[in-house]
Design a protein around this motif. Structure first.
Motif, PDB file in Angstrom:
ATOM      1  N   LYS A  49       6.747  17.321  40.424  1.00 30.59           N
ATOM      2  CA  LYS A  49       6.160  16.472  39.390  1.00 30.59           C
ATOM      3  C   LYS A  49       4.947  17.121  38.729  1.00 30.59           C
ATOM      4  O   LYS A  49       4.126  17.756  39.390  1.00 30.59           O
ATOM      5  CB  LYS A  49       5.771  15.115  39.986  1.00 30.59           C
ATOM      6  N   LYS A  50       4.847  16.892  37.424  1.00 30.31           N
ATOM      7  CA  LYS A  50       3.718  17.383  36.637  1.00 30.31           C
ATOM      8  C   LYS A  50       2.661  16.282  36.522  1.00 30.31           C
ATOM      9  O   LYS A  50       2.954  15.099  36.727  1.00 30.31           O
ATOM     10  CB  LYS A  50       4.187  17.770  35.230  1.00 30.31           C
ATOM     11  N   PRO A  51       1.425  16.642  36.168  1.00 28.18           N
ATOM     12  CA  PRO A  51       0.434  15.611  35.859  1.00 28.18           C
ATOM     13  C   PRO A  51       0.905  14.737  34.700  1.00 28.18           C
ATOM     14  O   PRO A  51       1.566  15.218  33.776  1.00 28.18           O
ATOM     15  CB  PRO A  51      -0.810  16.416  35.476  1.00 28.18           C
ATOM     16  N   LEU A  52       0.589  13.459  34.773  1.00 27.63           N
ATOM     17  CA  LEU A  52       0.960  12.500  33.723  1.00 27.63           C
ATOM     18  C   LEU A  52      -0.321  11.796  33.268  1.00 27.63           C
ATOM     19  O   LEU A  52      -0.791  10.865  33.908  1.00 27.63           O
ATOM     20  CB  LEU A  52       1.978  11.494  34.259  1.00 27.63           C
ATOM     21  N   PHE A  53      -0.886  12.270  32.159  1.00 27.04           N
ATOM     22  CA  PHE A  53      -2.183  11.767  31.713  1.00 27.04           C
ATOM     23  C   PHE A  53      -2.017  10.543  30.821  1.00 27.04           C
ATOM     24  O   PHE A  53      -1.291  10.565  29.825  1.00 27.04           O
ATOM     25  CB  PHE A  53      -2.958  12.857  30.986  1.00 27.04           C
ATOM     26  N   CYS A  54      -2.721   9.477  31.203  1.00 23.95           N
ATOM     27  CA  CYS A  54      -2.675   8.211  30.466  1.00 23.95           C
ATOM     28  C   CYS A  54      -4.098   7.697  30.279  1.00 23.95           C
ATOM     29  O   CYS A  54      -4.977   7.911  31.123  1.00 23.95           O
ATOM     30  CB  CYS A  54      -1.865   7.165  31.224  1.00 23.95           C
ATOM     31  N   THR A  55      -4.299   6.999  29.150  1.00 28.26           N
ATOM     32  CA  THR A  55      -5.554   6.321  28.911  1.00 28.26           C
ATOM     33  C   THR A  55      -5.370   4.847  29.263  1.00 28.26           C
ATOM     34  O   THR A  55      -4.425   4.203  28.789  1.00 28.26           O
ATOM     35  CB  THR A  55      -5.981   6.437  27.439  1.00 28.26           C
ATOM     36  N   LEU A  56      -6.242   4.346  30.120  1.00 31.77           N
ATOM     37  CA  LEU A  56      -6.178   2.948  30.565  1.00 31.77           C
ATOM     38  C   LEU A  56      -7.422   2.201  30.078  1.00 31.77           C
ATOM     39  O   LEU A  56      -8.536   2.727  30.134  1.00 31.77           O
ATOM     40  CB  LEU A  56      -6.107   2.868  32.099  1.00 31.77           C
ATOM     41  N   LYS A  57      -7.199   0.969  29.634  1.00 31.73           N
ATOM     42  CA  LYS A  57      -8.307   0.140  29.177  1.00 31.73           C
ATOM     43  C   LYS A  57      -8.146  -1.245  29.800  1.00 31.73           C
ATOM     44  O   LYS A  57      -7.126  -1.896  29.611  1.00 31.73           O
ATOM     45  CB  LYS A  57      -8.317   0.016  27.654  1.00 31.73           C
ATOM     46  N   PRO A  58      -9.139  -1.697  30.586  1.00 33.84           N
ATOM     47  CA  PRO A  58      -9.029  -3.027  31.195  1.00 33.84           C
ATOM     48  C   PRO A  58      -8.836  -4.115  30.136  1.00 33.84           C
ATOM     49  O   PRO A  58      -9.486  -4.091  29.082  1.00 33.84           O
ATOM     50  CB  PRO A  58     -10.370  -3.189  31.919  1.00 33.84           C
ATOM     51  N   VAL A  59      -7.939  -5.034  30.400  1.00 27.68           N
ATOM     52  CA  VAL A  59      -7.647  -6.117  29.469  1.00 27.68           C
ATOM     53  C   VAL A  59      -8.804  -7.111  29.495  1.00 27.68           C
ATOM     54  O   VAL A  59      -9.281  -7.507  30.558  1.00 27.68           O
ATOM     55  CB  VAL A  59      -6.336  -6.832  29.844  1.00 27.68           C
ATOM     56  N   GLU A  60      -9.272  -7.477  28.315  1.00 33.72           N
ATOM     57  CA  GLU A  60     -10.360  -8.461  28.218  1.00 33.72           C
ATOM     58  C   GLU A  60      -9.735  -9.854  28.156  1.00 33.72           C
ATOM     59  O   GLU A  60      -8.912 -10.157  27.300  1.00 33.72           O
ATOM     60  CB  GLU A  60     -11.205  -8.196  26.981  1.00 33.72           C
ATOM     61  N   ARG A  61     -10.171 -10.731  29.086  1.00 34.59           N
ATOM     62  CA  ARG A  61      -9.634 -12.097  29.132  1.00 34.59           C
ATOM     63  C   ARG A  61     -10.798 -13.098  29.066  1.00 34.59           C
ATOM     64  O   ARG A  61     -11.820 -12.894  29.653  1.00 34.59           O
ATOM     65  CB  ARG A  61      -8.831 -12.322  30.420  1.00 34.59           C
TER      66      ARG A  61
END
Length: 495
Positions: A483-495
């Protein structure tokens, strides 16, 4: 005798030996292609003549792609080596791996062997497998899964906390973080011990070596076929040699600590030890089973989770439908449980379609035909031949699935799977957890873990995959996916 005459005779001797070897190789190849009992089966002549092509692609980590090409070209039954047939159909699952009076035993050459020689449930003979499976089945029952939910929730919470903390610094490698979570979780469930990957945000030495161990095993199988195990160190990359022996020692030490110290958790060892009567497991068997379960259970789940993240973010409509299903079914994160996620039909379809497109076990699990032979599609395959269903080819064959290379979870939904264009899909041919009496014991735990973690991740964060990773799934395969690195941008959902 003078020196020139001696040299002349020596050269003649070498030439004679070379000639004999050449004649043998040519005769062997001619026999395999034109006289062998499998000569009538379709496949390339070079592959029928020698296992060299098979070994070449295995060495390169490209065998799965090449076998798929051969199945598309030659059909669902292909001769891929002098004594081996590869299948890509549903009936072969029942014939090869199903319940039989005379079991098709695992191929002795390509059979997995533990580093200590003790049998575990993955490699055991029929009698030993039945005994060990009886003991281990308690650890993988529905009641055990319910008792182990606090462990699943604990590591899901740790994963969310770590991602919430680190996501503010930039894109995250989700292959790594999902691997941390899977290994910590399965380590706790197997040994009652935390590997500490999530806490430190890095691979523990045992975890880091898993891919190398799989590659070492793959190379060893090839060297065993050619009878050159004694000189394998000259052909195997140095970084791979001895990885399995080194890590079984770590696992043995961990198991012994767990036995000596006890545990308040109902981990796998709890069930093994509590049912370990005179027909139970020896200490050596307990060690190799704990070692193998910790690897098989964590690596396969981490692979499937990584694949699911990549695929859902590559198909925006799937991602949008997923977050709608998960977020509309739960008001708060604490409501996300094994029971609640079991009701998420689309999430389950996404997981199933991930297992089809990117199966954690993508290889063939080879079996040996009994001496009396076996009928396949009206033709008798002689005894002592190697046969097996190739997962990757079966799940990607255009005769088995509509648009086989596309991510279409709808093909598994009750409302659409029986209607066009999916009504002709051969769903029975897909067995990601294998088939029959040796199918995967942990499949219910694996699916439950995937549902819980994915639901919590989708509820907690908005996701975006970083550009330049469109070919992430084009990976080498040596036992496990590299497996290769899988780069993702995550942003907490504002509720």
């Amino acid at each position: 005798m003078d020196v020139p005459a001696f040299r002349y005779q020596l050269l003649n001797g070498f030439a004679a030996i070379a000639g004999i070897i050449t004649c043998y190789i040519i005769s062997y190849a001619i026999y395999n292609v034109y006289l062998h009992p499998l000569r009538k089966y379709p496949g390339p002549k070079f592959w029928a003549a020698s296992r060299l092509p098979w070994c070449y692609y295995q060495y390169k980590g490209q065998l799965h792609y090449r076998l798929l090409q051969l199945h598309i070209q030659y059909g669902k039954t292909v001769r891929v080596a002098p004594t081996e047939l590869s299948f890509a159909e549903d009936d072969a699952w029942k014939t090869i791996y199903g319940h039989r009076k005379e079991e098709m035993e695992k191929d002795p050459i390509f059979r997995l062997h533990t580093p200590t020689g003790a049998q575990n449930i993955l490699v055991a003979d029929r009698e030993t497998h039945t005994r060990q499976r009886r003991l281990l089945s308690h650890a993988f029952s529905e009641s055990a899964l319910r008792e182990q939910e606090p462990i699943l929730q604990l590591y899901a919470r740790k994963l969310l906390d770590q991602l919430s903390f680190h996501c503010t610094t930039g894109p995250l490698d989700m292959t790594a973080w999902l691997t941390f979570a899977s290994f910590d979780l399965i380590g706790h469930m197997s040994f009652g011990e935390n590997f500490g990957c999530l806490d430190k945000g890095e691979h523990a030495p045992f975890v880091r070596a898993i891919t190398a161990m799989a590659s070492e095993l793959t190379f060893n199988q090839m060297w065993k076929y050619w009878g050159i195990m004694s000189i394998r160190q000259y052909f195997t990359p140095k970084g791979l040699i001895g990885q399995r022996v080194k890590n079984i020692k770590t696992a043995m030490q961990t198991v012994q600590r767990r036995i000596d110290n006890g545990s308040e958790h109902r981990d796998f060892l709890h069930y093994i030890l509590s049912a370990n009567d005179e027909k139970g497991m020896s200490p050596a068997e307990i060690n190799v089973n704990a070692f193998s379960l910790s690897i098989a259970g964590s690596e396969s789940t981490a692979t499937a989770l990584s694949g699911a993240v990549f695929l859902m973010l590559t198909y925006p409509s799937v991602y949008q439908r997923l977050i709608h299903e998960v977020r509309s079914a739960h008001i708060g994160e604490e409501e996300i449980t094994l029971a609640s996620t079991h009701k998420l039909e689309y999430l389950d379809a996404v997981i199933t379609e991930t297992l089809r497109l990117y199966p954690p076990v993508a290889i063939t699990l080879p079996r040996r035909v009994p001496l009396g032979g076996q009928i396949f599609n009206g033709q008798v395959v002689p005894g002592d031949m190697t046969v097996g269903v190739h997962h990757y080819s079966t799940y990607h064959h255009p005769d088995n699935f509509y648009r086989p290379n596309d991510f279409l979870p709808e093909r598994w939904l009750a409302g659409t799977r029986d209607a066009l264009p999916f009504s002709n899909d051969n769903r029975d041919c897909m067995q990601p957890f294998s088939f029959g009496p040796r199918n995967c014991l942990g499949k219910n735990i694996a699916r439950a873990e995937m549902r819980l973690l994915l639901a919590k991740l989708l509820f907690k964060f908005d996701w975006r995959i970083e550009s330049g990773q469109e070919q992430w799934m084009e990976q080498q395969l040596q036992g496990f996916w590299q497996k290769k690195p899988l780069f993702c941008t995550l942003k907490p959902v504002e509720r």
